[in-house]
Design a protein around this motif. Sequence first.
Motif, PDB file in Angstrom:
ATOM      1  N   TYR A 227      25.224  12.534 -24.464  1.00  0.00           N
ATOM      2  CA  TYR A 227      26.528  11.960 -24.145  1.00  0.00           C
ATOM      3  C   TYR A 227      27.539  12.759 -24.959  1.00  0.00           C
ATOM      4  N   MET A 240      28.024  -0.293 -25.528  1.00  0.00           N
ATOM      5  CA  MET A 240      29.394   0.155 -25.834  1.00  0.00           C
ATOM      6  C   MET A 240      30.350  -0.241 -24.696  1.00  0.00           C
ATOM      7  N   ILE A 413      25.595   7.599  -9.999  1.00  0.00           N
ATOM      8  CA  ILE A 413      27.020   7.582 -10.307  1.00  0.00           C
ATOM      9  C   ILE A 413      27.452   6.133 -10.120  1.00  0.00           C
ATOM     10  N   GLY A 423      40.591   4.025 -11.745  1.00  0.00           N
ATOM     11  CA  GLY A 423      39.149   3.839 -11.552  1.00  0.00           C
ATOM     12  C   GLY A 423      38.337   4.448 -12.681  1.00  0.00           C
ATOM     13  N   SER A 424      37.051   4.155 -12.654  1.00  0.00           N
ATOM     14  CA  SER A 424      36.169   4.735 -13.660  1.00  0.00           C
ATOM     15  C   SER A 424      34.736   4.750 -13.134  1.00  0.00           C
ATOM     16  N   SER A 427      28.501   7.855 -15.085  1.00  0.00           N
ATOM     17  CA  SER A 427      27.589   8.761 -14.390  1.00  0.00           C
ATOM     18  C   SER A 427      26.383   9.005 -15.274  1.00  0.00           C
ATOM     19  N   PHE A 452      21.784  12.986 -18.732  1.00  0.00           N
ATOM     20  CA  PHE A 452      23.022  12.833 -19.492  1.00  0.00           C
ATOM     21  C   PHE A 452      23.871  11.686 -18.956  1.00  0.00           C
ATOM     22  N   GLU A 454      28.021  10.142 -18.767  1.00  0.00           N
ATOM     23  CA  GLU A 454      29.429  10.556 -18.803  1.00  0.00           C
ATOM     24  C   GLU A 454      30.245   9.348 -18.333  1.00  0.00           C
ATOM     25  N   ILE A 455      31.326   9.045 -19.015  1.00  0.00           N
ATOM     26  CA  ILE A 455      32.143   7.903 -18.578  1.00  0.00           C
ATOM     27  C   ILE A 455      33.561   8.380 -18.321  1.00  0.00           C
ATOM     28  N   GLY A 456      34.159   7.940 -17.236  1.00  0.00           N
ATOM     29  CA  GLY A 456      35.558   8.274 -17.007  1.00  0.00           C
ATOM     30  C   GLY A 456      35.939   8.301 -15.541  1.00  0.00           C
ATOM     31  N   LEU A 457      37.222   8.611 -15.332  1.00  0.00           N
ATOM     32  CA  LEU A 457      37.827   8.634 -14.002  1.00  0.00           C
ATOM     33  C   LEU A 457      37.086   9.592 -13.053  1.00  0.00           C
ATOM     34  N   ALA A 458      36.622  10.720 -13.615  1.00  0.00           N
ATOM     35  CA  ALA A 458      35.923  11.715 -12.774  1.00  0.00           C
ATOM     36  C   ALA A 458      34.733  11.086 -12.060  1.00  0.00           C
ATOM     37  N   GLY A 459      34.067  10.138 -12.719  1.00  0.00           N
ATOM     38  CA  GLY A 459      32.909   9.465 -12.123  1.00  0.00           C
ATOM     39  C   GLY A 459      33.318   8.695 -10.880  1.00  0.00           C
ATOM     40  N   TRP A 461      35.924   9.397  -8.921  1.00  0.00           N
ATOM     41  CA  TRP A 461      36.220  10.377  -7.858  1.00  0.00           C
ATOM     42  C   TRP A 461      34.926  10.893  -7.239  1.00  0.00           C
ATOM     43  N   LEU A 462      33.941  11.146  -8.113  1.00  0.00           N
ATOM     44  CA  LEU A 462      32.669  11.687  -7.610  1.00  0.00           C
ATOM     45  C   LEU A 462      31.983  10.676  -6.685  1.00  0.00           C
TER      46      LEU A 462
ATOM     47  N   ARG B   4      35.383  -0.640 -28.614  1.00  0.00           N
ATOM     48  CA  ARG B   4      34.299   0.301 -28.911  1.00  0.00           C
ATOM     49  C   ARG B   4      34.656   1.720 -28.481  1.00  0.00           C
ATOM     50  N   MET B  13      39.118   9.879 -21.152  1.00  0.00           N
ATOM     51  CA  MET B  13      38.406   9.303 -20.001  1.00  0.00           C
ATOM     52  C   MET B  13      39.319   9.064 -18.799  1.00  0.00           C
ATOM     53  N   GLN B  19      40.299  14.934 -16.504  1.00  0.00           N
ATOM     54  CA  GLN B  19      39.231  14.417 -15.648  1.00  0.00           C
ATOM     55  C   GLN B  19      39.002  15.288 -14.408  1.00  0.00           C
ATOM     56  N   PHE B  23      35.521  16.493 -13.431  1.00  0.00           N
ATOM     57  CA  PHE B  23      35.016  16.239 -12.080  1.00  0.00           C
ATOM     58  C   PHE B  23      34.291  17.474 -11.537  1.00  0.00           C
TER      59      PHE B  23
END
Lengths: 485, 46
Positions: A227, A240, A413, A423-424, A427, A452, A454-459, A461-462, B4, B13, B19, B23
């Motif tokens: 991570y 978390m 994902i 969004g979030s 992944s 692996f 991964e956390i975030g907006l990209a996830g 979109w994917l 956290r 994030m 991002q 992506f």
Amino acid sequence: MAKIVILGAGISGHVAASHLRRKLDKTHEVVVVSPNRNYQWIPSNIWVGIGRMKSKEILFPLAPLYKKKGIGFKQAKVTSFYPEGDINEAKPYVLAEYVVGEEKGRQEKITYDYLINATGPKLNFEATEGLNPGTNKAYSVCTYTHADHANEGLQSLIEEMKQGKEARIVIGTGHAKATCQGAAFEYILNVEQELRRQKVRDKAKITWISNEYELGDFGMDGMLLSYGSNIMKSHEMVEMVFEDRGIDWILGAGVNKIEDGLAHYETLSGEQNSIEYDFAMLIPSFSGHGFKAFDKNNQDITEKLFKGFMIVDADYSPKPYEEWTVQDWPETYQNPNYKNIFAPGIAFAPPHSISKPRKSPNGTEIFPAPPRTGMPSGITAKLVADNIIDSIKNKNESLHHKGSMGNMGAACIASAGFGMTKGSGVSITTFPIVPDYKKYPDTQGRKLGKTFGEIGLAGHWLKLMLHYAFIYKAKMKPFWYLIPE
Amino acid sequence: MTKRISNFKRFVMMNPIIQFFKFIILSIKVLLIVAGGHGGTREVTK
Ligand SMILES: Cc1cc2nc3c(=O)[nH]c(=O)nc-3n(C[C@H](O)[C@H](O)[C@H](O)COP(=O)(O)OP(=O)(O)OC[C@H]3O[C@@H](n4cnc5c(N)ncnc54)[C@H](O)[C@@H]3O)c2cc1C
């Protein structure tokens, strides 16, 4: 010329049918038998269940597509298997019953040269007393109708919360041996975000209830993952996220009874507890469909084909967790007794779970059944189709295409909230799906770089991109086959 | 609710520009795993 019959038009049945049709000339017949008139992209049900997507956006009717592509389609459900035929029918066949229109109720013997059983799971709500989607304030998101229902329930609760109601929301698994924790995980995060979007988050207490021993087990015995620049356990990652979102959790819980707004469960320590709720989404246990099989003299041979789900080339000999190996898992999904029958996707009987089996002091087994997500379902369906194609073309059995879940990666994902800017996604990828503790002894059975998080907006979109890509692929639009399973 | 995820992490994030690059990287990584092949397990170890 060969006739290939595919039972089920979910991810694996549809993938198999489309590859077979593309690669075999029209002298060979490809026939799909499924009770559903629509194809549905199940992963997006999560968004239907919070009202951010309409169910019509995740489905399309199968009949026109199959007609255009030269795939036979019978809207029927299979009830029994005759892999040797019978005294009147020399060819092997399945007995199917039509489910709609003028033919409703009519039975037909559908003969085949090759049979692909891609009937997935039976959503076994009956295994948990009182669990029936849309009743007792408990819902499911396993199909688009269930998800529509869940959204109605959620939106009416949100309306009450806007009037000041304090609510308790419980999401997770609805049976001691349920699987598909990933879907419930996505749903709880999406519901949490939806409550924030509708400005009622402070009115809700949200609880995760699950048969997992630890958070982040996901029916895969948890995982060690990279991570960012850290190495972390999946339970630390999920902990978390849940703490950050204010979600509390109950683990090792085998839900065994649902009453109106009340879920009863047994814990791994043997206690019988219950939790009240105003809205729940609980994944039911998955089981086989209870199919029967008969030989040509009409003798019951169900145990040659089924062990709950369909028997394939797995090692089913009972052994303790410590002796499990990746070699136990099937490679070709061929039934050992009838070599022209295959079962990819969720339809095959796994040799055992992936998560460590655990029992309460009362003897109740409480642990997740092994998940078979969309990606392995697609991959195993394609390799089954490829082996059948080779066998037909070579006029000899060919099983060169292999894909064990112990030598296959998967990407999960998980949506953690909908929205192009808000969004979030969480992944997570794993390689292999079934941990190989011999090959990767120091990293909990998996290869770190390929496992692996991964956390975030990209996830998000994917996940959204995959939604459109897989629906494009399923509609067999130009060059659909270039999109991997 | 227990914080956290730090403000900086949360910014990373949720920042659309960062991002966007994530992506691209994530898509390639996932594609490599998906298209990275699969196979049997039995001959290898026997
Ligand atoms: C809410 C939810 C979210 C999910 N999200 C993800 C995700 O994000 N990523 C991921 O990889 N996976 C996800 N999954 C898992 C994924 O949906 C499954 O792995 C996949 O659908 C399995 O495909 P399948 O073809 O084996 O079974 P199914 O998709 O269940 O298809 C079975 C087919 O068989 C048909 N059938 C049933 N009975 C009969 C019968 N008697 N005769 C003939 N046909 C029959 C059914 O109508 C259906 O067409 C999710 C699952 C759920 C429930």
